[in-house]
Write an enzyme that holds these catalytic residues in place. Structure first.
Site, short mmCIF file in Angstrom:
data_model
loop_
_atom_site.label_atom_id
_atom_site.label_comp_id
_atom_site.label_asym_id
_atom_site.label_seq_id
_atom_site.Cartn_x
_atom_site.Cartn_y
_atom_site.Cartn_z
N GLY A 1 -7.30 -21.15 -7.91
CA GLY A 1 -6.98 -20.75 -9.27
C GLY A 1 -7.91 -21.35 -10.31
O GLY A 1 -8.78 -22.17 -9.99
N HIS A 2 -7.70 -20.97 -11.56
CA HIS A 2 -8.60 -21.44 -12.63
C HIS A 2 -8.47 -22.95 -12.86
O HIS A 2 -7.40 -23.52 -12.74
CB HIS A 2 -8.39 -20.66 -13.92
CG HIS A 2 -7.00 -20.63 -14.45
ND1 HIS A 2 -6.63 -19.78 -15.45
CD2 HIS A 2 -5.88 -21.30 -14.12
CE1 HIS A 2 -5.36 -19.96 -15.71
NE2 HIS A 2 -4.88 -20.87 -14.92
N ASN A 3 -9.59 -23.56 -13.14
CA ASN A 3 -9.69 -24.99 -13.48
C ASN A 3 -9.49 -25.91 -12.28
O ASN A 3 -9.48 -27.13 -12.45
CB ASN A 3 -8.68 -25.39 -14.57
CG ASN A 3 -8.72 -24.48 -15.77
OD1 ASN A 3 -9.77 -23.96 -16.12
ND2 ASN A 3 -7.59 -24.27 -16.40
#
Lengths: 341, 341, 341
Positions: free
Chosen positions: C250-252
């Site tokens: 996922g993001h980050n």
């Protein structure tokens, strides 16, 4: 600041206009005329940036942030460092989202058809659509206004797509009717035949899969997610549903409005979800279940039975959330006891 | 009726001919000369349609169905609404499948090569194959008769494919020998190097992956499923196996004949399944295991040990089905006790 | 012998040179001048092949192997069949990997651009790169030296890629900065917008995803794996990390150096892994967690809390390995008791 190789910024915006567009209220010390140049995370924001605090895990980063302004709840506002202008909101994440949209507005696709795209003459492709290199648009396809179709994407015969859809690269679509403002990320597969066959000693007898995939307006579907078409009924994704990456949705599954499915969720054939159902990552649903509206399904839950509306379940087999935590407590206690004695 | 934008119907067929081709027996009241125009689900079928009842969950829909005819078991036949002609079968789903195939026969691919396809001159591509736009067929590839290769699909050097295969769009194939009548859905990845390396402080040392993927006749592989080639031995998928979407099959895995893997199953390297093994959705297999023929692996099961032939297991770590239900019963009882006292 | 349709062999190599390049020591009976023609698995190796024994499961196959030579530990050397030359190593798998690399060295890509590739004039594509059919390279892309870009792969505007990268077919890349010697398998999706929105009765409010994906040197990413770009921070994959097929990141998310993620692992947004973290297949990580360096996460584990450096956890919710086995023992004992009485 977002990398200018990838993002184009609008703005600046005054604190006053950010408050207005986001529904936030300016804190006492804030000057509505102060100009903000960009959005940024707590840790990297500077005096010309606006940031936000939404998750208590990041209070410390908030207290030491150099951001010029921040969206924050009333309750956490006192934790702000000196000199930070505050935009008070009950939903700081949502308010920040609206501000970020103002700094980075979504651009309409640049109209045009790459000469290498293979577009059937019978397909309807409005002039304001953007069709990427090597895209394939088969006979009888109808695209709405202002759609983008990414490179190497294949849209099968007869598919209909509403206005303002963004279809990324390397997507495959067939047997589908798709609403407006739908976003399909790279590698999405929609409309292929589902897993339908009757086992037989002489080899599986495949059932022709005669349904479609119907996708409502404002649906967002993550990278490499797969949605099979119905076997007789349709597979339906309700308007406003958000589906993450690598999710598997079997034939005849129905999602109501505004469902949220996290990454790697799997829903077996003919299971029906009501409106606003949420499912955590890697949750799995057996087939032919009914999940009531507003149910919340925990990550990695294994659903073997129906779930009433509004219920929160987790575990495999899934049980109501309080039951799950009691089960875990019991097991932990017994395991500790065994350890000691 | 199936959406004519996507499906082309044959027929009509008489009840008598449907009974014959499906191996069903006509119920007392049925007139063999009655013409049936289409297949349809219980809820949407009309007087000219034939439907089926296979799952007891749908008895109510059966009782109120307006279908002209239905495949049903002897036992459930009495639940039919008045006036419905019955096709009695011990396996109504399979019988219906055969009827549906008669109404929607699979068409041979329309021969031709899209001019944008990149076909190496050394590849053997019979004239009756259909090669889609932007497909890539590399040196030394051999396709069988009557194969379809979808748009933007890439078939790597040396791959051999049997007769009557249907390879969808956006598929990637390499290092593989594939049987006849194999169906590959969109986004399938076959033959890439598996996860083979030796950890080392100076960086993982990769082991050249020198095996192939061997796929038997009549195999069906779901969208975005990945099958790595062997590391030295081959990865083998036995004839007639049915593999759903988003399944991961590691290097050197061997599946026997007629295995069935539901969505998102993962099989680690060098694990071997016998014939007719079934695995429910999201089940995971550790590496180097042996799973006996006819074993049934429950959804989300976590296999850390071999499974004897014919055994049903579930849970993580997986245990025999009766043990699993006893475990669940014990935990539930203890958690309830804790709740009360 | 590896199938010559797919693999090209170098060699032969003498036992002495194999010992030297692999860091192994020749056993007493071994003649350094003996020529070895190929590598092969225990079961299929012949007198001119070198094989290896690494997993005790395969001792029997070792004892009956017809291989001319084998890499093996000191401890298991006595199990070798008569006449087999031994290459003694503390890490026979790694030593074998080095030998196999000598027999099957990785070839540089054959320079050239397929005429059907759509390469923006502003992209920098060195002459020694190999660009496959229908590949798309957008404006401002910078490729390093000696890169291969597979057929139908799409590299979005502004992406930068280091030297000696191998990007397979049907890959999609955007918003990414990629190191040297990175391998991307077919169907990888990197850089799409993550799952970022604030729920709202009027429809989810999407947060512009303004970060990038940063991939270190020597990273290997498996088929159909998805890595979303950051929302404000970047998503980071540390140098030397090995990621298997169908993994969701996922993001980050931040991975340190040398992390190893097996197939179908899912990591939710903003979770951070230290260096050399290992995760078994289908493990799932909640968002915003911190996983310490050297932690080992079991297959199918469900992580809801931080994990200290060096800890081994498994189960859902994940617990330290000894606790997990105590829990399993307790449940088994209680379930047996219930069975008896």
């Amino acid at each position: 600041m977002a990398d200018p190789r990838f993002f184009h910024r609008a703005g600046p915006h005054s604190l006053g206009s950010l408050a207005e567009l986001s529904g936030a209220r300016l804190g006492n010390a804030a000057n509505p005329a102060q100009m903000i140049e960009d959005v940024a995370p707590l840790e990297t924001a500077g005096p010309a940036d606006v940031t936000f605090l939404d998750n208590r895990k990041y209070i410390e980063a908030f207290e030491t942030s150099a951001a010029g302004a921040a969206f924050v709840t009333e309750a956490l506002a006192p934790r702000a460092p000196e000199g930070m202008a505050l935009l008070i909101s009950r939903e700081p994440y949502k308010a920040f989202a609206r501000a970020a949209q103002a700094f980075y507005p979504q651009m309409p696709p640049q109209p045009g058809r790459h000469p290498s795209a293979a577009i059937d003459p019978s397909a309807i492709v409005p002039e304001d659509c953007a069709i990427g290199p090597h895209a394939v648009i088969e006979a009888g396809v109808r695209l709405g206004r202002c759609c983008a179709v990414g490179a190497n994407t294949v849209i099968g015969a007869g598919v209909e797509i509403g206005d303002d859809c963004r279809i990324a690269a390397n997507v495959t679509l067939s047997h589908a009717l798709i609403g407006a403002r739908v976003v399909l990320h790279p590698g999405v597969r929609i409309g292929q035949a589902g897993f339908g066959f009757a086992p037989d000693p002489g080899g599986a007898v495949k059932i022709p899969q005669l349904g479609r995939v119907i996708i409502g307006d404002d649906v967002d579907i993550g990278a490499n997610t797969t949605i099979d078409r119905g076997s007789g009924h349709d597979t339906v994704i309700g308007a406003g549903s958000m589906i993450d990456n690598l999710v598997q949705i079997g034939h005849n599954v129905v999602l109501g409005r505004g469902c949220i499915l996290a990454g790697q969720v799997g829903i077996s054939g003919s299971t029906k979800l009501g409106d606003y159902v949420m499912a955590g990552g890697q949750a799995g649903f057996a087939g032919h279940l009914t999940i009531g509206s507003g149910a919340r399904i925990g990550a990695q839950a294994g659903l073997m039975r129906d779930v009433p509306a509004g219920e929160s379940v987790i575990g495999a087999p899934a049980v109501p959330l309080p039951t799950f935590w009691r089960q875990i407590a019991v097991i932990n206690r017994l395991a500790r006891k065994k350890d000691k004695g």
